[in-house]
Design a protein around this motif. Structure first.
Motif, PDB file in Angstrom:
ATOM      1  N   ILE A   1      -2.482  10.047  -4.795  1.00  0.00           N
ATOM      2  CA  ILE A   1      -3.106  11.454  -6.758  1.00  0.00           C
ATOM      3  C   ILE A   1      -4.196   9.902  -6.511  1.00  0.00           C
ATOM      4  O   ILE A   1      -5.267   9.836  -7.303  1.00  0.00           O
ATOM      5  CB  ILE A   1      -2.294  11.373  -7.712  1.00  0.00           C
ATOM      6  N   LYS A   2      -4.583   8.320  -5.579  1.00  0.00           N
ATOM      7  CA  LYS A   2      -5.380   7.970  -6.411  1.00  0.00           C
ATOM      8  C   LYS A   2      -4.958   6.763  -4.367  1.00  0.00           C
ATOM      9  O   LYS A   2      -3.860   6.110  -4.347  1.00  0.00           O
ATOM     10  CB  LYS A   2      -4.779   6.885  -7.566  1.00  0.00           C
ATOM     11  N   ASP A   3      -6.583   6.557  -3.951  1.00  0.00           N
ATOM     12  CA  ASP A   3      -6.370   5.371  -3.588  1.00  0.00           C
ATOM     13  C   ASP A   3      -6.176   5.848  -2.104  1.00  0.00           C
ATOM     14  O   ASP A   3      -5.369   4.731  -1.856  1.00  0.00           O
ATOM     15  CB  ASP A   3      -6.466   3.683  -3.885  1.00  0.00           C
ATOM     16  N   PRO A   4      -6.067   6.532  -1.621  1.00  0.00           N
ATOM     17  CA  PRO A   4      -6.190   6.526  -0.410  1.00  0.00           C
ATOM     18  C   PRO A   4      -6.809   6.759   1.061  1.00  0.00           C
ATOM     19  O   PRO A   4      -7.142   5.335   0.712  1.00  0.00           O
ATOM     20  CB  PRO A   4      -6.193   8.368   0.131  1.00  0.00           C
ATOM     21  N   VAL A   5      -5.853   5.800   1.922  1.00  0.00           N
ATOM     22  CA  VAL A   5      -5.313   4.854   2.655  1.00  0.00           C
ATOM     23  C   VAL A   5      -5.488   5.437   4.462  1.00  0.00           C
ATOM     24  O   VAL A   5      -4.477   5.691   4.211  1.00  0.00           O
ATOM     25  CB  VAL A   5      -5.729   3.897   2.728  1.00  0.00           C
TER      26      VAL A   5
ATOM     27  N   ILE B   1       0.711  -1.452   0.043  1.00  0.00           N
ATOM     28  CA  ILE B   1      -0.302  -0.074   0.036  1.00  0.00           C
ATOM     29  C   ILE B   1       1.024   1.259  -0.251  1.00  0.00           C
ATOM     30  O   ILE B   1       1.296   1.678   0.627  1.00  0.00           O
ATOM     31  CB  ILE B   1      -1.378  -0.164   1.072  1.00  0.00           C
ATOM     32  N   ARG B   2       0.902   2.181  -1.238  1.00  0.00           N
ATOM     33  CA  ARG B   2       1.267   3.299  -0.879  1.00  0.00           C
ATOM     34  C   ARG B   2       0.783   4.290  -0.984  1.00  0.00           C
ATOM     35  O   ARG B   2       1.356   6.006  -1.221  1.00  0.00           O
ATOM     36  CB  ARG B   2       2.004   3.020  -2.386  1.00  0.00           C
ATOM     37  N   SER B   3       0.012   4.402  -0.593  1.00  0.00           N
ATOM     38  CA  SER B   3      -1.125   5.350  -0.202  1.00  0.00           C
ATOM     39  C   SER B   3      -1.168   5.966   1.319  1.00  0.00           C
ATOM     40  O   SER B   3      -3.167   6.271   1.250  1.00  0.00           O
ATOM     41  CB  SER B   3      -2.395   5.143  -1.283  1.00  0.00           C
ATOM     42  N   MET B   4      -0.934   5.507   2.347  1.00  0.00           N
ATOM     43  CA  MET B   4      -1.330   5.608   3.632  1.00  0.00           C
ATOM     44  C   MET B   4      -0.825   7.036   3.888  1.00  0.00           C
ATOM     45  O   MET B   4       0.004   7.257   3.281  1.00  0.00           O
ATOM     46  CB  MET B   4      -0.082   4.236   5.031  1.00  0.00           C
TER      47      MET B   4
END
Length: 486
Positions: A438-442, A150-153
């Motif tokens: 820019i995509k799918d924040p967590v 997961i790169r959008s933590m």
């Protein structure tokens, strides 16, 4: 031919023999239920969304969690978020349109310029998904098809203490129950001879942030749900062993007397914490027999030692703790939390992070492979990551050979494996600078909600009433990250 002289019995009519035969079955079922699920007939408010504690809301994919926490925040730009644009624009000032006025820490707030600093370590693609993983992690690269990166933590805290507290408890302020305590409270204990929540710590060679017991505290939950810190060395748990001259039978006799006094006190006061104290005394007594056996790795075959690396034979190392985590998981511990200190690279990042990565790379991958070969990965959720990320610009003077990165809460990377998580995928995306998602924040609350879902828990239903308010791990937020779930 029916006997016309025999009276037809009403379906509601029942004779005495039939009544007592059915009653015995019902009582037996109730007794069995109370043995299998001790809280089945509890009448208090501590229920799991209307169900007794210990019963998930739905079928879980994971039975347990092993959380490999990298304390100090490893840089995503040197691990799992490849940004070639930074090499093309090395030394250029970070555009204001990208930074968007984000608040800074006291360590960089005085900087006039924010020179972009690329990763000095190379990345390669691995697995069927072609996931980018840096050369710092050659062993984790081998399990690329088993993990979800997961790169959008993202988080709200910009400094270590509130950030790690937030990630572990769902709040930046101290006093809330930790994640492991919530899981213990909701799901109970699988092994009555071991605690449901165990903590192991290790320390690397880099700059270390402090670890405090509040991170594994039970907060306002019963104290029986707090994490038990197990140390390296001869005595894994402080004050567990009996003093010289006290026999096992003497200890049993002493505990029985203390328990009777505590029960009398409980009748007088009605304080539920007294019952927790009695339960903890009994747990400590049983742990005297179970802990030494679980913590003894001498029975492990040479193949396992080779898998985790020679350091796993050195008590207190990350590798030793990773192996212990697998042994604890095998023995029914519900939540196993590892903390590895030393990831706070504000300076000398090239050498310090290389050393830190070497400490954890082999053992982290070995744990996943070990669980998989034992058929345990499918119901064990493994998590790897820190409390926030690192800036894409250089902290202090621009020096490609000796630089550091400051704290960056807007975007960072972790990975998860097993226990209901899709393997071999990369989720979320940051901009070309690795600065904004820019995509799918967590968010952290989404992360917590998803972990709980893997364990069969609805994060909105697992609550505890305290001081007039119903609290939960995800506070008043949190959304499932459905795309990473199997």
């Amino acid at each position: 031919m029916k006997d016309k002289n025999k009276k037809a019995e009403s379906p509601l009519k029942i004779n005495r023999r039939h009544f007592f035969s059915q009653l015995s079955v019902g009582i037996g079922s109730l007794a069995l239920g109370s043995l299998l699920i001790p809280d089945l007939f509890k009448s208090d408010a501590d229920t799991l969304g209307g169900l007794p504690l210990g019963i998930p809301h739905f079928a879980p994919k994971a039975k347990r969690v092993i959380y490999l926490f990298q304390s100090g925040a490893p840089s995503q730009l040197e691990s799992f978020d490849y940004k070639p644009t930074l090499r093309k624009r090395m030394g250029e000032d970070l555009p204001d349109s990208i930074r968007q006025g984000q608040r800074l820490t006291g360590m960089t707030s005085g900087q006039k310029n924010f020179p972009l600093m690329p990763s000095f370590v190379d990345f390669k693609q691995y697995g069927n998904s072609g996931a980018y993983i840096s050369d710092f992690f050659p062993h984790i690269a081998k399990i690329a098809d088993d993990i979800c990166i997961i790169r959008s933590m993202n988080t709200e805290a910009i400094n270590h203490d509130p950030a790690i507290t937030f990630l572990q408890t769902g709040s930046q302020q101290s006093g809330r129950p930790s994640m492991g305590s919530w899981m213990s409270y909701g799901l109970g204990n699988e092994n009555k001879n071991l605690p449901s929540f165990v903590v192991l710590t290790s320390r690397g060679k880099g700059n270390s942030q402090g670890l405090y017991s509040k991170l594994w505290s039970s907060g306002f939950l019963d104290s029986k749900h707090q994490g038990v810190l197990m140390r390296s060395g001869k005595d894994p748990v402080l004050y567990l062993n009996d003093p010289d001259g006290l026999s096992r039978s003497d200890k049993r006799h002493l505990l029985d007397h203390v328990s009777s006094l505590n029960k009398l006190h409980h009748v007088e006061t009605g304080d539920d914490e007294i019952e927790s104290r009695i339960a903890q005394y009994e747990m400590a007594y049983r742990m005297q027999m179970s802990v030494p056996d679980v913590m003894d790795i001498k029975k492990e075959p040479e193949s396992i030692i080779k898998l985790y690396g020679e350091d796993c034979q050195v008590p207190g190392t990350y590798a030793a703790n990773a192996l212990q985590a697998r042994r604890l998981a095998e023995n029914g511990v519900r939540f196993i939390q590892l903390y590895h200190q030393g990831w706070d690279q504000h300076g000398r990042l090239p050498t310090h992070m290389a050393s830190q990565a070497k400490d954890v790379d082999q053992a982290s991958a070995a744990l996943v492979m070990d669980l998989k070969q034992r058929g345990m990965l499918e119901d064990t959720l493994v998590i790897w990551g820190g409390e926030f990320g690192r800036t894409n610009y250089c902290q202090g003077n621009f020096d490609p050979n000796n630089f550091g990165r400051d704290h960056h809460p807007r975007a960072f990377s972790i990975w998860m494996a097993g226990g209901g998580i899709k393997p071999g995928i990369t989720y979320g995306e940051t901009d070309e600078f690795g600065y904004n998602i820019i995509k799918d924040p967590v968010h952290v609350h989404d992360f917590h909600a998803t972990i709980m879902h893997c364990l069969g828990l609805n994060h909105e239903k697992l609550t505890y009433k305290y001081q007039g308010r119903r609290f939960r791990l995800t506070d008043v937020a949190g959304n499932l990250v459905n795309d990473i779930l199997t």
